[in-house]
Design a protein around this motif. Structure first.
Motif, PDB file in Angstrom:
ATOM      1  N   LYS A   1      11.780 -28.651  -5.808  1.00  0.00           N
ATOM      2  CA  LYS A   1      11.013 -30.211  -5.609  1.00  0.00           C
ATOM      3  C   LYS A   1      11.756 -30.727  -4.405  1.00  0.00           C
ATOM      4  N   GLU A   2      11.112 -31.428  -3.832  1.00  0.00           N
ATOM      5  CA  GLU A   2      11.799 -32.244  -2.769  1.00  0.00           C
ATOM      6  C   GLU A   2      11.549 -33.841  -2.995  1.00  0.00           C
ATOM      7  N   THR A   3      11.308 -34.028  -4.004  1.00  0.00           N
ATOM      8  CA  THR A   3      11.124 -35.381  -4.691  1.00  0.00           C
ATOM      9  C   THR A   3      11.955 -35.909  -5.913  1.00  0.00           C
ATOM     10  N   ALA A   4      12.248 -36.942  -6.104  1.00  0.00           N
ATOM     11  CA  ALA A   4      13.138 -37.451  -7.347  1.00  0.00           C
ATOM     12  C   ALA A   4      12.462 -37.062  -8.556  1.00  0.00           C
ATOM     13  N   PRO A   5      13.267 -36.911  -9.528  1.00  0.00           N
ATOM     14  CA  PRO A   5      12.643 -36.884 -11.007  1.00  0.00           C
ATOM     15  C   PRO A   5      11.788 -38.033 -11.102  1.00  0.00           C
ATOM     16  N   LEU A   6      10.642 -37.679 -12.067  1.00  0.00           N
ATOM     17  CA  LEU A   6       9.916 -39.007 -12.337  1.00  0.00           C
ATOM     18  C   LEU A   6      10.312 -39.805 -13.355  1.00  0.00           C
TER      19      LEU A   6
ATOM     20  N   THR B   1      23.807 -35.334 -13.551  1.00  0.00           N
ATOM     21  CA  THR B   1      23.483 -34.763 -14.835  1.00  0.00           C
ATOM     22  C   THR B   1      23.730 -33.235 -14.876  1.00  0.00           C
ATOM     23  N   THR B   2      23.547 -32.785 -16.195  1.00  0.00           N
ATOM     24  CA  THR B   2      24.002 -31.100 -16.257  1.00  0.00           C
ATOM     25  C   THR B   2      22.567 -30.299 -16.256  1.00  0.00           C
ATOM     26  N   THR B   3      21.452 -30.961 -15.986  1.00  0.00           N
ATOM     27  CA  THR B   3      19.947 -30.350 -15.901  1.00  0.00           C
ATOM     28  C   THR B   3      19.339 -30.666 -14.471  1.00  0.00           C
ATOM     29  N   GLY B   4      20.220 -31.181 -13.608  1.00  0.00           N
ATOM     30  CA  GLY B   4      19.612 -31.308 -12.013  1.00  0.00           C
ATOM     31  C   GLY B   4      20.695 -31.144 -11.139  1.00  0.00           C
ATOM     32  N   TYR B   5      20.085 -30.031 -10.044  1.00  0.00           N
ATOM     33  CA  TYR B   5      21.014 -29.392  -9.190  1.00  0.00           C
ATOM     34  C   TYR B   5      20.293 -29.621  -7.664  1.00  0.00           C
ATOM     35  N   MET B   6      21.207 -29.988  -6.472  1.00  0.00           N
ATOM     36  CA  MET B   6      20.216 -30.106  -5.452  1.00  0.00           C
ATOM     37  C   MET B   6      21.035 -29.448  -4.398  1.00  0.00           C
ATOM     38  N   LYS B   7      20.515 -29.432  -3.318  1.00  0.00           N
ATOM     39  CA  LYS B   7      20.694 -28.589  -2.183  1.00  0.00           C
ATOM     40  C   LYS B   7      20.345 -29.773  -0.787  1.00  0.00           C
ATOM     41  N   VAL B   8      21.768 -29.947  -0.190  1.00  0.00           N
ATOM     42  CA  VAL B   8      21.805 -31.012   0.770  1.00  0.00           C
ATOM     43  C   VAL B   8      22.334 -30.594   2.135  1.00  0.00           C
ATOM     44  N   LYS B   9      22.334 -30.839   3.115  1.00  0.00           N
ATOM     45  CA  LYS B   9      22.977 -30.460   4.342  1.00  0.00           C
ATOM     46  C   LYS B   9      24.446 -31.031   4.164  1.00  0.00           C
ATOM     47  N   THR B  10      25.513 -30.229   4.299  1.00  0.00           N
ATOM     48  CA  THR B  10      26.756 -30.795   3.951  1.00  0.00           C
ATOM     49  C   THR B  10      27.183 -31.770   5.018  1.00  0.00           C
ATOM     50  N   THR B  11      26.757 -32.091   6.465  1.00  0.00           N
ATOM     51  CA  THR B  11      26.966 -33.110   7.158  1.00  0.00           C
ATOM     52  C   THR B  11      26.471 -34.439   6.686  1.00  0.00           C
ATOM     53  N   HIS B  12      25.237 -34.188   6.066  1.00  0.00           N
ATOM     54  CA  HIS B  12      24.686 -35.579   5.542  1.00  0.00           C
ATOM     55  C   HIS B  12      25.611 -35.988   4.513  1.00  0.00           C
ATOM     56  N   ILE B  13      26.137 -34.964   3.614  1.00  0.00           N
ATOM     57  CA  ILE B  13      27.020 -35.592   2.443  1.00  0.00           C
ATOM     58  C   ILE B  13      28.421 -36.273   3.060  1.00  0.00           C
TER      59      ILE B  13
ATOM     60  N   GLN C   1      16.479 -30.428  -1.682  1.00  0.00           N
ATOM     61  CA  GLN C   1      15.902 -29.672  -2.363  1.00  0.00           C
ATOM     62  C   GLN C   1      16.527 -29.758  -3.689  1.00  0.00           C
ATOM     63  N   ARG C   2      15.592 -29.581  -4.881  1.00  0.00           N
ATOM     64  CA  ARG C   2      16.397 -29.762  -6.114  1.00  0.00           C
ATOM     65  C   ARG C   2      15.534 -28.827  -7.326  1.00  0.00           C
ATOM     66  N   VAL C   3      16.104 -28.474  -8.178  1.00  0.00           N
ATOM     67  CA  VAL C   3      15.607 -27.864  -9.400  1.00  0.00           C
ATOM     68  C   VAL C   3      16.329 -28.520 -10.533  1.00  0.00           C
ATOM     69  N   ASP C   4      15.401 -28.493 -11.688  1.00  0.00           N
ATOM     70  CA  ASP C   4      15.528 -29.080 -12.959  1.00  0.00           C
ATOM     71  C   ASP C   4      16.001 -27.699 -13.801  1.00  0.00           C
ATOM     72  N   THR C   5      17.064 -27.702 -14.672  1.00  0.00           N
ATOM     73  CA  THR C   5      17.504 -26.738 -15.317  1.00  0.00           C
ATOM     74  C   THR C   5      17.695 -26.976 -16.715  1.00  0.00           C
ATOM     75  N   ASP C   6      17.996 -25.811 -17.528  1.00  0.00           N
ATOM     76  CA  ASP C   6      18.614 -26.128 -18.558  1.00  0.00           C
ATOM     77  C   ASP C   6      20.193 -26.427 -18.545  1.00  0.00           C
TER      78      ASP C   6
END
Length: 179
Positions: A8-13, A150-162, A35-40
């Motif tokens: 997903k490319e949007t914030a959680p609802l 959280t332990t159920t939300g993980y994301m990918k961002v450009k390192t330079t942005h961080i 980019q992000r994913v929801d997980t167990d």
């Protein structure tokens, strides 16, 4: 089987924590794509293998450390597969021997639980008590993979942005070390 959502490319609802809401509000304000994913629940680096595969990056390991007096604090961001050596870390910084901060401080200072430590927690560190330290291997990667607090939300961002945009916005200048 470990559940990992589609990308997903949007914030959680709905947000699970105040920190998680601050993370996505800040990224939106700074116009930082992700980019992000929801997980167990993902607590260990082994849990992150499927997340890495899905997002095509390597999850970082974020450790919250302090001195014996619990008066000096570090958020150390390193590669997921590198074992932590307190001696090597302390020597690289020229600091006294450090250890893991107590879980209560992780919760009260960084707004996260064990397994969810993240660079985004500096949004809650208004007094700049926490020094952010990057392993040079992480700083040189194109992509930065981490928890959204959280332990159920993980994301990918450009390192330079961080390193340049986000941490500047959060008023935390990172130190980069070789360990």
């Amino acid at each position: 089987m470990f559940y990992t959502s589609e990308i997903k490319e949007t914030a959680p609802l709905q947000f699970k924590t105040p920190l998680q809401e601050k993370v996505y509000t800040s990224l939106h304000k700074l116009d930082i794509p992700f980019q992000r994913v929801d997980t167990d629940d993902a607590i260990s680096m082994e849990d992150c293998i499927e997340i890495n595969r899905k997002l095509n990056m390597k999850m970082v390991k974020t450790l919250f450390l302090c001195n014996r007096q619990q008066s000096v604090f570090y958020l150390f961001v390193t590669t997921g597969d590198k074992p932590f050596s307190s001696k090597a870390f302390s020597n690289a910084l020229g600091a006294a021997r450090l250890s893991f901060a107590p879980e209560a401080l992780l919760n009260s200072m960084l707004g996260t639980s064990i397994g969810a430590a993240t660079v985004y927690s500096v949004l809650l560190d208004r007094e700049n008590k926490v020094q952010v330290v990057f392993d040079e291997e992480v700083a040189s990667e194109e992509w930065y993979g981490c928890s959204d607090g959280t332990t159920t939300g993980y994301m990918k961002v450009k390192t330079t942005h961080i390193i340049h945009d986000f941490l500047e916005y959060a008023s935390h200048k990172p130190t980069v070390i070789q360990v």
